[in-house]
Write a protein that holds these residues in place. Structure first.
Motif, PDB file in Angstrom:
ATOM      1  N   ASP A   1     -13.461 -17.989   6.745  1.00  0.00           N
ATOM      2  CA  ASP A   1     -13.970 -18.098   7.899  1.00  0.00           C
ATOM      3  C   ASP A   1     -14.959 -16.696   8.021  1.00  0.00           C
ATOM      4  OD1 ASP A   1     -14.354 -20.561   8.036  1.00  0.00           O
ATOM      5  OD2 ASP A   1     -12.668 -20.980   9.559  1.00  0.00           O
ATOM      6  N   SER A   2     -14.705 -15.649   7.464  1.00  0.00           N
ATOM      7  CA  SER A   2     -14.852 -14.046   7.457  1.00  0.00           C
ATOM      8  C   SER A   2     -16.090 -13.460   7.683  1.00  0.00           C
ATOM      9  CB  SER A   2     -13.923 -13.232   6.314  1.00  0.00           C
ATOM     10  OG  SER A   2     -14.067 -13.851   5.674  1.00  0.00           O
ATOM     11  N   GLU A   3     -17.154 -12.825   8.128  1.00  0.00           N
ATOM     12  CA  GLU A   3     -18.488 -12.600   8.075  1.00  0.00           C
ATOM     13  C   GLU A   3     -19.228 -12.561   6.341  1.00  0.00           C
ATOM     14  OE1 GLU A   3     -20.004  -9.992  10.808  1.00  0.00           O
ATOM     15  OE2 GLU A   3     -18.962 -11.685  12.029  1.00  0.00           O
ATOM     16  N   PHE A   4     -18.154 -11.973   5.735  1.00  0.00           N
ATOM     17  CA  PHE A   4     -18.413 -11.569   4.308  1.00  0.00           C
ATOM     18  C   PHE A   4     -16.716 -10.921   4.382  1.00  0.00           C
ATOM     19  CE2 PHE A   4     -19.547  -7.051   6.725  1.00  0.00           C
ATOM     20  CZ  PHE A   4     -19.280  -6.800   5.354  1.00  0.00           C
ATOM     21  N   MET A   5     -17.016 -10.301   2.464  1.00  0.00           N
ATOM     22  CA  MET A   5     -15.523  -9.873   1.899  1.00  0.00           C
ATOM     23  C   MET A   5     -16.162  -9.356   0.757  1.00  0.00           C
ATOM     24  SD  MET A   5     -12.537 -12.971   1.302  1.00  0.00           S
ATOM     25  CE  MET A   5     -11.737 -11.529   0.271  1.00  0.00           C
ATOM     26  N   LEU A   6     -15.690  -8.320   0.446  1.00  0.00           N
ATOM     27  CA  LEU A   6     -16.212  -7.628  -0.986  1.00  0.00           C
ATOM     28  C   LEU A   6     -14.924  -7.440  -1.528  1.00  0.00           C
ATOM     29  CD1 LEU A   6     -19.396  -6.051   0.301  1.00  0.00           C
ATOM     30  CD2 LEU A   6     -19.269  -7.192  -1.768  1.00  0.00           C
ATOM     31  N   ALA A   7     -14.433  -7.508  -2.369  1.00  0.00           N
ATOM     32  CA  ALA A   7     -13.347  -7.356  -3.310  1.00  0.00           C
ATOM     33  C   ALA A   7     -13.935  -5.729  -4.233  1.00  0.00           C
ATOM     34  CB  ALA A   7     -13.089  -7.972  -4.326  1.00  0.00           C
ATOM     35  N   SER A   8     -12.431  -5.214  -4.283  1.00  0.00           N
ATOM     36  CA  SER A   8     -12.806  -3.922  -4.372  1.00  0.00           C
ATOM     37  C   SER A   8     -11.482  -2.577  -4.837  1.00  0.00           C
ATOM     38  CB  SER A   8     -14.057  -2.749  -4.082  1.00  0.00           C
ATOM     39  OG  SER A   8     -14.763  -1.399  -5.336  1.00  0.00           O
ATOM     40  N   GLY A   9     -11.283  -1.750  -5.557  1.00  0.00           N
ATOM     41  CA  GLY A   9     -10.765  -1.167  -5.292  1.00  0.00           C
ATOM     42  C   GLY A   9     -10.314   0.801  -5.858  1.00  0.00           C
ATOM     43  N   PRO A  10      -9.594   1.001  -6.086  1.00  0.00           N
ATOM     44  CA  PRO A  10      -8.323   1.180  -5.662  1.00  0.00           C
ATOM     45  C   PRO A  10      -8.354   0.964  -4.004  1.00  0.00           C
ATOM     46  CG  PRO A  10      -8.537   3.313  -6.437  1.00  0.00           C
ATOM     47  CD  PRO A  10     -10.265   2.600  -6.514  1.00  0.00           C
ATOM     48  N   MET A  11      -7.414   0.386  -3.494  1.00  0.00           N
ATOM     49  CA  MET A  11      -7.471   1.191  -1.828  1.00  0.00           C
ATOM     50  C   MET A  11      -7.047   2.385  -1.832  1.00  0.00           C
ATOM     51  SD  MET A  11      -4.159  -0.013   1.109  1.00  0.00           S
ATOM     52  CE  MET A  11      -5.350  -1.333   1.687  1.00  0.00           C
ATOM     53  N   LEU A  12      -7.400   3.229  -1.343  1.00  0.00           N
ATOM     54  CA  LEU A  12      -7.192   4.984  -0.385  1.00  0.00           C
ATOM     55  C   LEU A  12      -5.904   5.118   0.227  1.00  0.00           C
ATOM     56  CD1 LEU A  12     -10.475   6.011  -1.745  1.00  0.00           C
ATOM     57  CD2 LEU A  12      -8.946   5.991  -3.175  1.00  0.00           C
ATOM     58  N   LEU A  13      -6.509   4.480   1.141  1.00  0.00           N
ATOM     59  CA  LEU A  13      -5.462   4.572   1.838  1.00  0.00           C
ATOM     60  C   LEU A  13      -4.454   3.256   3.016  1.00  0.00           C
ATOM     61  CD1 LEU A  13      -7.654   7.735   5.260  1.00  0.00           C
ATOM     62  CD2 LEU A  13      -5.846   7.759   2.805  1.00  0.00           C
ATOM     63  N   LYS A  14      -3.502   3.431   3.786  1.00  0.00           N
ATOM     64  CA  LYS A  14      -2.703   2.686   4.618  1.00  0.00           C
ATOM     65  C   LYS A  14      -2.164   3.113   5.594  1.00  0.00           C
ATOM     66  CE  LYS A  14       0.117  -1.356   3.901  1.00  0.00           C
ATOM     67  NZ  LYS A  14       0.421  -2.172   2.805  1.00  0.00           N
ATOM     68  N   ASP A  15      -2.406   3.205   6.747  1.00  0.00           N
ATOM     69  CA  ASP A  15      -1.823   3.423   7.494  1.00  0.00           C
ATOM     70  C   ASP A  15      -2.191   4.927   7.623  1.00  0.00           C
ATOM     71  OD1 ASP A  15      -0.375   0.889   7.931  1.00  0.00           O
ATOM     72  OD2 ASP A  15       1.138   0.976   6.938  1.00  0.00           O
ATOM     73  N   GLY A  16      -3.245   5.400   7.241  1.00  0.00           N
ATOM     74  CA  GLY A  16      -3.605   6.727   7.389  1.00  0.00           C
ATOM     75  C   GLY A  16      -3.252   7.759   7.127  1.00  0.00           C
ATOM     76  N   LYS A  17      -2.433   7.351   5.815  1.00  0.00           N
ATOM     77  CA  LYS A  17      -1.346   7.959   4.226  1.00  0.00           C
ATOM     78  C   LYS A  17      -2.609   7.523   3.064  1.00  0.00           C
ATOM     79  CE  LYS A  17       2.454   9.064   7.108  1.00  0.00           C
ATOM     80  NZ  LYS A  17       3.752   8.806   6.908  1.00  0.00           N
ATOM     81  N   PRO A  18      -2.755   8.285   1.725  1.00  0.00           N
ATOM     82  CA  PRO A  18      -3.110   8.647   0.686  1.00  0.00           C
ATOM     83  C   PRO A  18      -2.081   7.083   0.259  1.00  0.00           C
ATOM     84  CG  PRO A  18      -2.715  10.680   1.296  1.00  0.00           C
ATOM     85  CD  PRO A  18      -2.171   9.829   2.386  1.00  0.00           C
ATOM     86  N   ASN A  19      -2.775   6.350  -0.096  1.00  0.00           N
ATOM     87  CA  ASN A  19      -2.703   5.177  -1.180  1.00  0.00           C
ATOM     88  C   ASN A  19      -3.737   4.854  -2.091  1.00  0.00           C
ATOM     89  OD1 ASN A  19       0.208   2.809  -0.948  1.00  0.00           O
ATOM     90  ND2 ASN A  19      -1.177   1.964  -1.059  1.00  0.00           N
ATOM     91  N   ILE A  20      -3.190   4.916  -3.216  1.00  0.00           N
ATOM     92  CA  ILE A  20      -4.278   4.471  -3.879  1.00  0.00           C
ATOM     93  C   ILE A  20      -3.464   3.879  -4.810  1.00  0.00           C
ATOM     94  CG2 ILE A  20      -5.778   5.824  -6.128  1.00  0.00           C
ATOM     95  CD1 ILE A  20      -5.251   8.585  -4.793  1.00  0.00           C
ATOM     96  N   THR A  21      -4.167   2.517  -5.279  1.00  0.00           N
ATOM     97  CA  THR A  21      -3.170   1.199  -5.660  1.00  0.00           C
ATOM     98  C   THR A  21      -3.683   1.436  -8.016  1.00  0.00           C
ATOM     99  OG1 THR A  21      -4.861  -0.093  -5.030  1.00  0.00           O
ATOM    100  CG2 THR A  21      -3.214  -0.296  -4.491  1.00  0.00           C
ATOM    101  N   MET A  22      -3.665   2.495  -8.264  1.00  0.00           N
ATOM    102  CA  MET A  22      -4.288   2.906  -9.387  1.00  0.00           C
ATOM    103  C   MET A  22      -3.424   3.512  -9.927  1.00  0.00           C
ATOM    104  SD  MET A  22      -7.560   4.571  -9.852  1.00  0.00           S
ATOM    105  CE  MET A  22      -7.646   4.011 -11.941  1.00  0.00           C
ATOM    106  N   ASN A  23      -3.558   3.907 -11.053  1.00  0.00           N
ATOM    107  CA  ASN A  23      -2.814   5.215 -11.964  1.00  0.00           C
ATOM    108  C   ASN A  23      -3.915   6.173 -11.566  1.00  0.00           C
ATOM    109  OD1 ASN A  23      -1.572   6.855 -14.007  1.00  0.00           O
ATOM    110  ND2 ASN A  23      -1.790   5.528 -15.556  1.00  0.00           N
TER     111      ASN A  23
END
Length: 741
Positions: free
Chosen positions: A268-290
């Motif tokens: 029921d989200s208004e919209f969602m777009l998959a992409s990547g990588p994630m770059l930040l999590k909890d305010g810190k760099p968190n890159i989900t790729m090599n």
């Protein structure tokens, strides 16, 4: 709403890095602010801050129609913009297949699945984990992992599919529903296809969907028959040994069920777009790729979307990559930059040539390009994220006017105003009618005059410009005379019968031009030496004599002494009607040029570098008595102009190349431009460029600075001819204009 409440210049957001400098920042709607920064002196960053707490602000996804038909970001934004749904900013979003034009990853609007998407198996690719940005059903933004599941059930056994409504790749099992972009699956013969009919029309494909039907057809391995997707069913398309082994037991007539699910948080989200990588999590760099992969290490343009910890502030961010303008960033640099801005989570969108930001500028509803794309034109993309204002059109709240000139105003002068735009309280542009504008004065020293104002008496005042409830004001100083008034040219020797055009230069105490009307200058002549027109054109008498040319502006009067000579010209070959007579005569009278021994100037003769050095040494009165050690290998101490060349080189006015000066070489027009700009410390480039002076030319900047000051206008074809030798007359003209500008 007051003007102060809708200030058009905003500060850098809290948490911004000290390395970030704001170029411009202003609201484009009540909940969206556009900013342009420079970062670390090497990059240009564009930023849209979207406040989802604002009741008139939302985010949406913009998609081409049909989905495979890509389009430019600004085109998609303007297509979706209308009254009540004004797109005020946009960026390119998820990745797409350059060949087919289709998005690569999952996209949904509401629970409707627009694109089934894929996840890469290798961390060397941008999207190797299922992560998406979306706006949830409670109106908060989110960046997080998701669990999207497409599965079938046959005989009580569940089989997980690898994708939905996209081209089947090696080793995959894809489900096609009637919402696929084609009527057929278009899968090759190296697999099997199972057609299931539910008996009822399937009008959408969505999260939570459960379908059950019977197998009506099985296309065997090796068959090239095209399989049509039934409007009342779906097709299972399998490739690879494992998939074929799992599904080989499904026969015609069997019952098969399809289940499409996603995590409850994303439903029921208004919209969602998959992409990547994630770059930040909890305010810190968190890159989900090599990050050692070439894709992550490339210095290129980047696009990202970031959110605050409370998930009500969304940031659309681009960094440009364009030669000579912005260097781009690696993914690690980009993540570090985003962390420095204080964002909580961030997700990478497509970058490189796709990186684009569109913005609505004040006074218009059209979304225009806000950043500088890597290529000269926008790349067409398959999806964008739009910042939307749903605010209604309201009464005027902001007016913007500009003055034709800014500075002290002479009593009697009129200053025109230009109405730039009128905005309502939500920054929506209103149709502006200049007849509605009122111009008033606080102290009565000025008087409104249509779209302008006239100075009545000396003193400080403030002008207010109103349009309904919208108002803009600015201080104005009225003077009864300029602080400094001079006449140019300041030459005193004029040939009888010649014509000279005089001009005045009127400035304030700081040397800035004051505002006055040309007809306010009163010209006069004393002595029987000739006549002068109201525009300052002096016609000398035919008989020798002396007198003055006077100019009055307000209460100040100045004069220049005139000596009508016995009729001899500046040089034998420079008559009074020569195009550059005034300039050459001025330089001769001041001892800057001497001419040749035969009494001629030879104006068309090209100027050598050594003669230019001699003239400049005289103009700048450099000390030629102590020239010092030899500076150039081709100018020994025995050279006739050794002292002059060394002196101006020591003064920093000229230089050489490879330790040589090339004294007999011809001075080019480009070299002349560089010398004059440096010598007179000229600044500011002309916006109009010469056709034959490309940005790569070594003197590009200096040539266009000369043009900005009116020292050169080029030829009738719009060319400057930078590499052409300058002749004596041209050099005299350029030097004179630089000295008397």
């Amino acid at each position: 709403m007051t003007v102060a409440a809708v200030s058009l210049i905003l500060s850098v957001p809290a948490g911004a890095s000290a390395k970030t400098t704001t170029v411009e920042s202003y609201p484009v709607s009540s909940g969206v602010t556009y900013s342009h920064y420079t970062h670390a002196g090497t990059n240009h960053v564009n930023h849209l801050q979207v406040n989802l707490n604002d009741p008139y602000t939302k985010l949406s996804v913009g998609l081409p129609s049909p989905l495979a038909k890509t389009d430019a970001t600004t085109n998609l934004a303007n297509r979706d913009s209308k009254d009540g749904n004004r797109v005020v900013g946009a960026v390119n979003a998820s990745f797409f297949d350059m060949k087919s034009g289709l998005p690569i990853y999952l996209i949904s609007q509401g629970n409707e699945i627009v694109n089934g998407g894929a996840i890469s198996s290798s961390p060397d690719y941008y999207v190797s984990q299922p992560i998406a940005f979306g706006v949830m059903k409670d109106g908060r933004a989110e960046i997080d992992h998701f669990n999207f599941n497409v599965s079938i059930n046959h005989g009580g056994t569940d089989y997980k599919m690898t994708g939905l409504n996209r081209e089947r790749q090696a080793g995959e099992t894809i489900v096609f529903t009637p919402q696929y972009l084609s009527k057929n699956t278009n899968s090759n013969e190296f697999g099997i296809e199972i057609v299931v009919d539910t008996g009822s029309p399937i009008t959408s494909t969505y999260y939570g969907q459960q379908l059950t039907g019977n197998v009506v057809k099985v296309r065997d391995y090796g068959s090239k028959e095209k399989v049509e997707i039934p409007s009342t069913g779906f097709v299972i398309s399998a490739h690879g040994e494992r998939a074929l082994e799992r599904l080989k037991g499904i026969k015609q007539g069997d019952s098969v069920s399809l289940s499409i699910t996603i995590d409850d948080k994303w439903k029921d989200s208004e919209f969602m777009l998959a992409s990547g990588p994630m770059l930040l999590k909890d305010g810190k760099p968190n890159i989900t790729m090599n990050t050692s992969n070439w894709r992550a290490k490339a210095m290129t343009a980047r696009t990202a979307i970031a959110i605050s910890k409370d998930k009500k502030q969304v940031h659309l961010v681009t960094v440009d990559s364009r030669n000579g303008y912005s260097s781009g960033m690696t993914l690690t640099q980009f993540a570090n930059y985003l962390a420095s801005q204080g964002y909580d989570r961030a997700l990478n969108f497509d970058g490189g040539g796709s990186t684009t930001m569109g913005i609505r500028k004040h006074g218009s509803n059209t979304v225009v390009l806000g950043n500088r794309t890597t290529n000269s034109s926008q790349r067409k993309v398959s999806a964008i994220v739009e910042a939307v204002s749903t605010a209604p059109v309201s009464d005027p709240a902001v007016i913007s006017v500009s003055r034709g000139q800014v500075g002290e105003v002479l009593v009697g002068a009129t200053v025109p105003l230009t109405l730039n735009y009128v905005l309502d309280a939500y920054y929506n542009p209103l149709k502006a009618d200049s007849s509605v504008v009122e111009v008033t004065s606080e102290k009565g020293k000025l008087k409104g005059a249509g779209m302008g104002y006239t100075a009545l008496e000396a003193g400080d005042d403030r002008v207010s410009v109103t349009y309904g409830a919208a108002s803009q004001s600015f201080p104005v100083k009225v003077v009864d005379a300029p602080a400094k008034l001079t006449i140019s040219p300041s030459t005193s020797k004029i040939d009888p019968g010649s014509t000279v055009s005089f001009k005045v230069n009127a400035t304030d105490a700081q040397g800035k031009p004051i505002i006055y009307s040309p007809e306010q200058v009163q010209w006069g002549v004393t002595g029987n030496i000739g006549t002068i027109s109201s525009s300052g054109v002096f016609k000398a008498s035919s008989v020798p004599g002396s007198g003055k040319v006077t100019a009055s502006l307000g209460t100040k009067t100045v004069s220049v002494s005139i000596d009508l000579s016995d009729g001899t010209s500046a040089f034998k070959d420079i008559p009074a009607d020569h195009a550059y007579y005034t300039e050459i005569r001025y330089l001769k009278d001041h001892g800057y040029i001497k001419g040749d021994i035969d009494g001629k100037f030879n104006p068309g003769q090209t100027l050598s570098r050594e003669h230019a050095a001699v003239i400049l040494s005289r103009v700048f009165n450099v000390d030629t008595t102590n020239a010092g050690a030899q500076k150039f290998s081709d100018v020994p101490s025995t050279h006739r102009y050794y002292n002059e060349i060394n002196a101006i080189a020591n003064a920093g006015l000229v230089g050489g190349s490879d330790g040589k000066f090339n004294p007999t070489g011809q001075l080019t027009r480009a070299q002349m431009a560089a010398i004059l700009v440096k010598a007179y410390e000229l600044k500011g480039e002309s916006t109009k460029k010469f056709k034959d002076v490309p940005p790569t030319h070594w003197a590009y900047k200096q040539i266009h600075i000369l043009a900005n000051h009116g020292i050169t206008t080029g030829n009738e074809k719009g060319n400057f001819e930078p590499n052409k030798p300058v002749n004596r007359a041209q050099f005299s003209a350029f030097l004179y204009r630089s000295m008397t500008k």
